[in-house]
Design a protein around this motif. Sequence first.
Motif, PDB file in Angstrom:
ATOM      1  N   GLU A   1     -52.161  85.745   6.067  1.00 53.33           N
ATOM      2  CA  GLU A   1     -51.508  85.536   7.353  1.00 53.33           C
ATOM      3  C   GLU A   1     -52.342  84.588   8.233  1.00 53.33           C
ATOM      4  O   GLU A   1     -51.800  83.669   8.861  1.00 53.33           O
TER       5      GLU A   1
ATOM      6  N   SER B   1     -52.032  81.080   7.152  1.00 49.99           N
ATOM      7  CA  SER B   1     -50.691  80.495   7.225  1.00 49.99           C
ATOM      8  C   SER B   1     -50.364  79.946   8.599  1.00 49.99           C
ATOM      9  O   SER B   1     -49.295  79.380   8.805  1.00 49.99           O
ATOM     10  N   MET B   2     -51.269  80.130   9.548  1.00 45.99           N
ATOM     11  CA  MET B   2     -50.995  79.606  10.886  1.00 45.99           C
ATOM     12  C   MET B   2     -52.026  78.556  11.267  1.00 45.99           C
ATOM     13  O   MET B   2     -53.149  78.558  10.776  1.00 45.99           O
ATOM     14  N   THR B   3     -51.596  77.652  12.132  1.00 50.24           N
ATOM     15  CA  THR B   3     -52.530  76.671  12.653  1.00 50.24           C
ATOM     16  C   THR B   3     -53.326  77.301  13.795  1.00 50.24           C
ATOM     17  O   THR B   3     -52.937  78.322  14.356  1.00 50.24           O
TER      18      THR B   3
ATOM     19  N   HIS C   1     -53.492  76.020  16.612  1.00 49.41           N
ATOM     20  CA  HIS C   1     -52.557  75.885  17.724  1.00 49.41           C
ATOM     21  C   HIS C   1     -51.644  77.112  17.843  1.00 49.41           C
ATOM     22  O   HIS C   1     -51.443  77.636  18.945  1.00 49.41           O
ATOM     23  N   SER C   2     -51.098  77.550  16.716  1.00 53.76           N
ATOM     24  CA  SER C   2     -50.192  78.708  16.765  1.00 53.76           C
ATOM     25  C   SER C   2     -50.930  79.938  17.283  1.00 53.76           C
ATOM     26  O   SER C   2     -50.388  80.716  18.067  1.00 53.76           O
TER      27      SER C   2
ATOM     28  N   GLU D   1     -51.396  79.522  21.045  1.00 55.67           N
ATOM     29  CA  GLU D   1     -50.128  79.742  21.752  1.00 55.67           C
ATOM     30  C   GLU D   1     -49.819  81.229  21.883  1.00 55.67           C
ATOM     31  O   GLU D   1     -49.292  81.672  22.901  1.00 55.67           O
ATOM     32  N   GLN D   2     -50.161  81.975  20.827  1.00 56.12           N
ATOM     33  CA  GLN D   2     -49.848  83.403  20.864  1.00 56.12           C
ATOM     34  C   GLN D   2     -50.817  84.206  21.719  1.00 56.12           C
ATOM     35  O   GLN D   2     -50.462  85.244  22.258  1.00 56.12           O
TER      36      GLN D   2
ATOM     37  N   GLU E   1     -56.913  67.913  15.896  1.00 54.02           N
ATOM     38  CA  GLU E   1     -56.164  68.710  16.858  1.00 54.02           C
ATOM     39  C   GLU E   1     -56.055  70.157  16.361  1.00 54.02           C
ATOM     40  O   GLU E   1     -56.077  70.396  15.145  1.00 54.02           O
TER      41      GLU E   1
ATOM     42  N   SER F   1     -53.568  71.727  16.045  1.00 55.52           N
ATOM     43  CA  SER F   1     -52.372  71.823  15.207  1.00 55.52           C
ATOM     44  C   SER F   1     -52.634  71.415  13.767  1.00 55.52           C
ATOM     45  O   SER F   1     -51.791  71.620  12.908  1.00 55.52           O
ATOM     46  N   GLN F   2     -53.797  70.815  13.500  1.00 59.86           N
ATOM     47  CA  GLN F   2     -54.015  70.248  12.160  1.00 59.86           C
ATOM     48  C   GLN F   2     -54.891  71.128  11.269  1.00 59.86           C
ATOM     49  O   GLN F   2     -55.266  70.720  10.184  1.00 59.86           O
TER      50      GLN F   2
ATOM     51  N   ALA G   1     -56.285  72.201   6.018  1.00 61.13           N
ATOM     52  CA  ALA G   1     -54.956  72.425   6.571  1.00 61.13           C
ATOM     53  C   ALA G   1     -54.533  73.852   6.208  1.00 61.13           C
ATOM     54  O   ALA G   1     -55.114  74.463   5.311  1.00 61.13           O
ATOM     55  N   PRO G   2     -53.525  74.377   6.901  1.00 61.34           N
ATOM     56  CA  PRO G   2     -53.104  75.757   6.603  1.00 61.34           C
ATOM     57  C   PRO G   2     -52.688  75.934   5.143  1.00 61.34           C
ATOM     58  O   PRO G   2     -52.288  74.993   4.475  1.00 61.34           O
ATOM     59  N   GLY G   3     -52.802  77.171   4.682  1.00 63.96           N
ATOM     60  CA  GLY G   3     -52.331  77.519   3.350  1.00 63.96           C
ATOM     61  C   GLY G   3     -53.201  77.007   2.224  1.00 63.96           C
ATOM     62  O   GLY G   3     -52.779  76.982   1.072  1.00 63.96           O
ATOM     63  N   LEU G   4     -54.420  76.582   2.554  1.00 61.24           N
ATOM     64  CA  LEU G   4     -55.265  75.985   1.537  1.00 61.24           C
ATOM     65  C   LEU G   4     -56.338  76.951   1.066  1.00 61.24           C
ATOM     66  O   LEU G   4     -56.525  77.170  -0.134  1.00 61.24           O
TER      67      LEU G   4
END
Lengths: 513, 513
Positions: free
Chosen positions: A151, A154-156, A158-159, A162-163, A185, A187-188, A392-395
């Motif tokens: 989990e 799976s998120m950046t 940034h996510s 934001e949460q 960033e 987000s990346q 990056a996510p998911g790596l």
Amino acid sequence: MTADIWDVVIVGAGLSGLSAAHLLTKRDAKLRILILEGKDRVGGRTVSFEIPAADGADRWDFGGQWVGSTQTHIMELIKELGLEVYPQFNVGKKVLHVGGPTSKVRSYRTSIPALSPLVLLDFTQMLWKVRVKLCRTVSVQDPLRTPNAAELDSMTVHSYIEQHAWTEELKEQLGVCSRSVFGVEPSQMSFLFFLMYAAAAGGLLALLESSPGCAQEFKIKGGTQQLSECLAQRVGWKNVRLGSAVTAIWQVEYSNLYPVFVHPPAKIQYQPALPSMREFLTQNMPVGHIMKFILTYQTAFWKEKGFSGEIVAGSSTDCPFCVTFDATSPRGNPALVGFISGQQATLWKRRAAVLSSLVKYLGPEAASCIHYEEKDWAKEEFSGGCPVSVMAPGLLTFYHPSLRKPCGRIHWAGTETATLWCGYMSGAVQAGQRAALEVLAEVSHVVLTPEEQESLIQGQTLHRPPKPTALSALLKRLSRKSVLIPALTIGAALLLVRKRDVLVKIQTYVGAF
Amino acid sequence: MTADIWDVVIVGAGLSGLSAAHLLTKRDAKLRILILEGKDRVGGRTVSFEIPAADGADRWDFGGQWVGSTQTHIMELIKELGLEVYPQFNVGKKVLHVGGPTSKVRSYRTSIPALSPLVLLDFTQMLWKVRVKLCRTVSVQDPLRTPNAAELDSMTVHSYIEQHAWTEELKEQLGVCSRSVFGVEPSQMSFLFFLMYAAAAGGLLALLESSPGCAQEFKIKGGTQQLSECLAQRVGWKNVRLGSAVTAIWQVEYSNLYPVFVHPPAKIQYQPALPSMREFLTQNMPVGHIMKFILTYQTAFWKEKGFSGEIVAGSSTDCPFCVTFDATSPRGNPALVGFISGQQATLWKRRAAVLSSLVKYLGPEAASCIHYEEKDWAKEEFSGGCPVSVMAPGLLTFYHPSLRKPCGRIHWAGTETATLWCGYMSGAVQAGQRAALEVLAEVSHVVLTPEEQESLIQGQTLHRPPKPTALSALLKRLSRKSVLIPALTIGAALLLVRKRDVLVKIQTYVGAF
């Protein structure tokens, strides 16, 4: 192409490659070691050179520059090489500008950041969540063992922000942190990667601060490139071939070859091909994009006016840089250092924009610099960016097991493979030494101590991670220091090949480009 | 190294490169065109070859295989080359297995997927959100103009699913969609990229279905590699050099060079260096990881038992493949085709595991295959993966302007640069033709029609995007077809160089690797 035979071939004469060479040489003087470097210099993501200054000319670091006392590996190396450190200057008013171009520019003489109580509270709860709830549960050695790893990966970043962040101002400041520490960033980047990176440094604040034990504590007199130059000296310059980019590595079955390799190795062809997992890992680790600039002045006018030289500017402010610091040299030549991150680096007439923003924040004296010099690492061949390759996510959750796993006789170094201060110069040294131990286990295992053999079996480092600061120290620290000090981090990389026969072909362009 | 002089050099003899060459040749027969290809064959991510089958041997596609009637560019090419299509067989019971290895295997003879009413409802609301609220507002041409672009690009597809899907079952099925369409996990992809990709195909369902107009509608008799072979024939095989990998491209100032280039060009050195924006874009587009297998049988026992051959298996089911389909050849040789995605591809003794799962889902007859053949695109040099390069979060909003922008005399093709059916064979053709028009505008602009000149100025395609299906048709479609049909998509790529003097050096390894 050469007909010589070596025991170990190292690709990349950065800090990691040369640290590996140094350890190998110290442990087994009989090893024939060759170091191939595509650039025309050693040092990788560290480079120091002279520019015009108040007393004529002086030397500054245009790549990695900071070290800290908890960075055991680099501090030991500095001592061994007889180099000296000095602290980052951080006394005086700091400038903070977030919230848009027309918002108020704030400065604060106390060391409490000029944030509203609400934003400070927000920052505190965010730090608490990240540090106590997450960083402490992250396994740097094996991130897949982190609770809820899939989990988090799976998120950046940034996510997550934001949460969990409440105020826009904090979100903007966390953007500055991401750009200045990673060159990307929020987000990346994978949030799990971010946590792992912070945990490898002993906590999030350690990445951001210049206080004792943190990433921006000291600089090295004479510059950080000296580290690599001194190491090359000890290993023997005759064994270092500059301008020699490796374009292909062939491992032939049944020969006795023991390679260790540069990270990130984007442009080398492998035969046999690397395992898919490793190939995808390499493809999926984008390198950050940050430019560094040094401005020299006749006088340190900012100090005279009570400024520390530290400026933090959010992305909404029309300012081309995200942060600056005092960079006055040990010889007393006044200078400022600053960082321009990815998108800004492409959008601006940078020199004029930098000066104009400095005038706005520090006063009209800022316009009259002696010299402006910038370094765009994205244009540096064989680096391609700075300060560090991120995930990056998911790596992580898919490909991390390949990060340090040797591929046949190829062993992997580079700060990206470190478990302590990953992404920093110290991580480069740790990773180089770990790769060297792996190679020694293959070619001269008798020279390893029982502890070293055990560490290799366990995949563990011999050094303990820096102790995370207790929660109780958080607010104290928060009131002492700005938390927005960036790190231009460093990585280097290497490859070692044991070559007992001539079946491995290493094709090099010696100065061809 | 060669001393010849060409007007245009194309790097990559896949569908995109050869489509560019074909258009250039048709428009200006005097152009001297050279096509350099690293592989020993044309076709890029399409390859068709014979394996043992019921009547001896037959030919199957081991890369991209499906086309659809709204894929204007590829359908026109198929017609022009005199090839024939035939529909994907999809009659009979479909098998669905999600929810863990011990959960019930469901099959459904109707064409309503065997989902509970709650999951169907969840799926419908999710589709509605994605299609109506988002896909329709996405600008494929310029994703930065999409409302809320930065926010959509800052999250992974996984994060969106977590926020907007209600049921675990739907989440698992969307994972299957991601793996089968893109070859990556939902956690590895930007949500804005996903939306752009769906919009370029005319909507999300178009990616997933085999109904008219969708991505899996038809296959090509004789295989998809024929497209490239026929194009090479028309362009002239003498102009195609196989086994010739480009390793460096030098653009020299003041010479008249007009290049167009392969995507993704991971291993080529450029002088001068590419702009940072472009370099980072390339680094940040990981390619998917999916393996394709074909199993041949004496009889199509699944049809005899009322199965269509379509199986969808979630990642939690211990099944090595995510989807299978009937792949019986036009000559009637029974076969099944299936896809094994990234992580599963590395974890399994695949042949045995595939057969064992097929026995579980279709019956004991599945064990007795004539032949099992698989293709791992991650091991294919110059491709490195399949079906398509995706964008990690935070990329589109920063680097997208570089995606199609020429770098000096280098023009970019490849399906990843398409605006219609991006990622598919049709996108490869569109992108190749667009790059060819760009080059013609430089070297023979008189041959361009006013419409073509206008389209280049506007950066627009001449074809209209496929019309998105109205909301009212959604539920109807939903009740007609399973939505879990994957696309092994295709991209190709090319580079064109106009060479009026000999200052550009293209160093090639002719068959060296």
